[in-house]
Each structure stands twice: as structure tokens, then as C-alpha cells.
Design an enzyme around this catalytic site. Structure first.
Site, PDB file in Angstrom:
ATOM      1  N   ILE A  73      38.443  43.128  39.283  1.00  0.00           N
ATOM      2  CA  ILE A  73      38.799  42.107  40.252  1.00  0.00           C
ATOM      3  C   ILE A  73      37.769  42.241  41.360  1.00  0.00           C
ATOM      4  O   ILE A  73      37.441  43.357  41.783  1.00  0.00           O
ATOM      5  CB  ILE A  73      40.249  42.221  40.760  1.00  0.00           C
ATOM      6  CG1 ILE A  73      40.603  41.011  41.623  1.00  0.00           C
ATOM      7  CG2 ILE A  73      40.504  43.534  41.445  1.00  0.00           C
ATOM      8  CD1 ILE A  73      42.090  40.841  41.891  1.00  0.00           C
ATOM      9  N   ALA A  74      37.221  41.124  41.762  1.00  0.00           N
ATOM     10  CA  ALA A  74      36.135  41.162  42.739  1.00  0.00           C
ATOM     11  C   ALA A  74      36.205  39.949  43.644  1.00  0.00           C
ATOM     12  O   ALA A  74      36.563  38.856  43.220  1.00  0.00           O
ATOM     13  CB  ALA A  74      34.787  41.184  42.019  1.00  0.00           C
ATOM     14  N   VAL A  75      35.839  40.169  44.894  1.00  0.00           N
ATOM     15  CA  VAL A  75      35.656  39.104  45.875  1.00  0.00           C
ATOM     16  C   VAL A  75      34.278  39.321  46.481  1.00  0.00           C
ATOM     17  O   VAL A  75      33.894  40.462  46.773  1.00  0.00           O
ATOM     18  CB  VAL A  75      36.747  39.145  46.966  1.00  0.00           C
ATOM     19  CG1 VAL A  75      36.450  38.141  48.078  1.00  0.00           C
ATOM     20  CG2 VAL A  75      38.113  38.878  46.352  1.00  0.00           C
ATOM     21  N   GLU A 107      42.524  51.065  36.997  1.00  0.00           N
ATOM     22  CA  GLU A 107      41.924  52.218  37.652  1.00  0.00           C
ATOM     23  C   GLU A 107      41.204  51.707  38.879  1.00  0.00           C
ATOM     24  O   GLU A 107      40.626  50.622  38.853  1.00  0.00           O
ATOM     25  CB  GLU A 107      40.893  52.933  36.765  1.00  0.00           C
ATOM     26  CG  GLU A 107      41.455  53.574  35.531  1.00  0.00           C
ATOM     27  CD  GLU A 107      41.241  52.718  34.291  1.00  0.00           C
ATOM     28  OE1 GLU A 107      40.534  51.696  34.356  1.00  0.00           O
ATOM     29  OE2 GLU A 107      41.803  53.069  33.243  1.00  0.00           O
ATOM     30  N   ASN A 112      38.411  53.729  47.502  1.00  0.00           N
ATOM     31  CA  ASN A 112      38.582  52.305  47.786  1.00  0.00           C
ATOM     32  C   ASN A 112      39.979  52.057  48.360  1.00  0.00           C
ATOM     33  O   ASN A 112      40.875  51.522  47.706  1.00  0.00           O
ATOM     34  CB  ASN A 112      38.334  51.468  46.530  1.00  0.00           C
ATOM     35  CG  ASN A 112      38.201  49.999  46.836  1.00  0.00           C
ATOM     36  OD1 ASN A 112      38.594  49.528  47.905  1.00  0.00           O
ATOM     37  ND2 ASN A 112      37.653  49.257  45.885  1.00  0.00           N
ATOM     38  N   TYR A 119      46.747  46.688  46.056  1.00  0.00           N
ATOM     39  CA  TYR A 119      47.530  46.875  44.839  1.00  0.00           C
ATOM     40  C   TYR A 119      48.943  47.347  45.161  1.00  0.00           C
ATOM     41  O   TYR A 119      49.917  46.858  44.588  1.00  0.00           O
ATOM     42  CB  TYR A 119      46.841  47.854  43.892  1.00  0.00           C
ATOM     43  CG  TYR A 119      45.482  47.405  43.424  1.00  0.00           C
ATOM     44  CD1 TYR A 119      45.231  46.087  43.066  1.00  0.00           C
ATOM     45  CD2 TYR A 119      44.424  48.309  43.342  1.00  0.00           C
ATOM     46  CE1 TYR A 119      43.978  45.679  42.644  1.00  0.00           C
ATOM     47  CE2 TYR A 119      43.171  47.908  42.909  1.00  0.00           C
ATOM     48  CZ  TYR A 119      42.957  46.585  42.569  1.00  0.00           C
ATOM     49  OH  TYR A 119      41.720  46.185  42.148  1.00  0.00           O
TER      50      TYR A 119
END
Length: 153
Positions: A73-75, A107, A112, A119
Site C-alpha cells: 500500500i503506497a501513497v 508485514e 514505520n 493499520y
């Protein structure tokens, strides 16, 4: 503030944009070939967070035997901390809840903290640690698990 963001499940047409986002977000990005290969396996799905101009976020999730694994998942780094990741994660979890009755696993780098908090706020619980899981730089992974809400009786 950015323009409105639309979340949509995408197909192979999204591979170039997702690979570009990978390069902006990760020390070891996945190539367009790698992303396409995942989508071609029949188990993996991708979602895009888009403004009218560009893909600003993406999520990649694989579903096997009633379990999901959030692979990425990335922004985009310039647009973080504006709620895009939260909206994207919620959309993905909502879309896969029925297909993943055993839940979704992921994971995350131990360092982070922002992602771990995201999450946790969305219902993931920490359930383990993998020592030395990541390279570039070396780091432990925190294992997390989410279960969909039980259907109302």
C-alpha cells in the site's frame, strides 16, 4: 489540500502508474513487469487512488483460500498525511471482506510508526515479528492481522 481522490479497483492498465508510484515510494520498487505478473496470477488485485490528473496511491492484495495478504500500500510521498492511505485501506478491506473471512495479513517495517498506527486504527492487531525481514535497510517486520466484522444475525 489536494483535489478529490477516487478509489477504484484497477486492472493491467494501471501497471505503469503503479510502477511509477512504486519508484517514488519504496527503496526497492517493483517494476512494471513484476506488478503485471502479480495481476496475471489470478489471485492478486490492485486498487488505485486517483485524482483527475494522476495515480496518487495504490494497494496490492492477494487472496488465497479465504485469507488476504496486503502486499503493498503506497501513497505518493508528497501527498502523505492527508487521509489518502486511510481511505484506500478502508476501500480495499470493504471490497475483500467477503472473500477473506479468515482476515487480511500484512508485514510492516518496525520503524514505520505512521503505517503501524494507520493499520491499528483500521482494526489490524500486531501478532508477531520477523527478525531481519527487510533489506535496504535491514529491519524487522511487524506482522499484523485484520478480521472482518462478523455478519449481523
Amino acid at each position: 489540500m489536494i483535489a478529490p481522490v477516487m478509489i477504484r479497483e484497477a486492472g493491467a492498465e494501471a501497471c505503469p502508474a503503479v510502477a511509477t508510484l512504486e519508484s517514488a515510494c519504496f527503496d526497492v520498487p517493483w517494476s512494471i513487469t513484476a506488478v503485471r505478473s502479480l495481476l496475471d496470477d489470478g489471485l492478486t488485485r490492485v486498487w488505485e487512488a486517483r485524482t483527475s490528473q494522476a495515480t496518487v496511491g495504490a494497494a496490492i492484495l492477494r487472496i488465497v483460500a479465504g485469507e488476504g495478504e496486503l502486499l503493498r500500500i503506497a501513497v505518493h510521498p508528497d501527498l502523505r498525511r492527508q487521509g489518502i492511505g486511510r481511505v484506500l485501506l478502508r476501500a480495499v478491506l470493504s471490497a475483500v471482506a467477503d472473500a477473506c473471512p479468515l482476515g487480511v495479513y500484512l508485514e510492516v517495517r518496525a520503524s514505520n510508526i505512521a503505517a503501524r498506527h494507520l493499520y491499528a486504527r483500521e482494526g489490524f492487531a500486531e501478532n508477531g515479528r520477523r527478525k531481519g525481514y527487510y533489506d535496504a535497510p535491514p529491519e524487522d517486520a511487524i506482522l499484523m492481522h485484520w478480521r472482518p466484522a462478523a455478519p449481523a444475525s
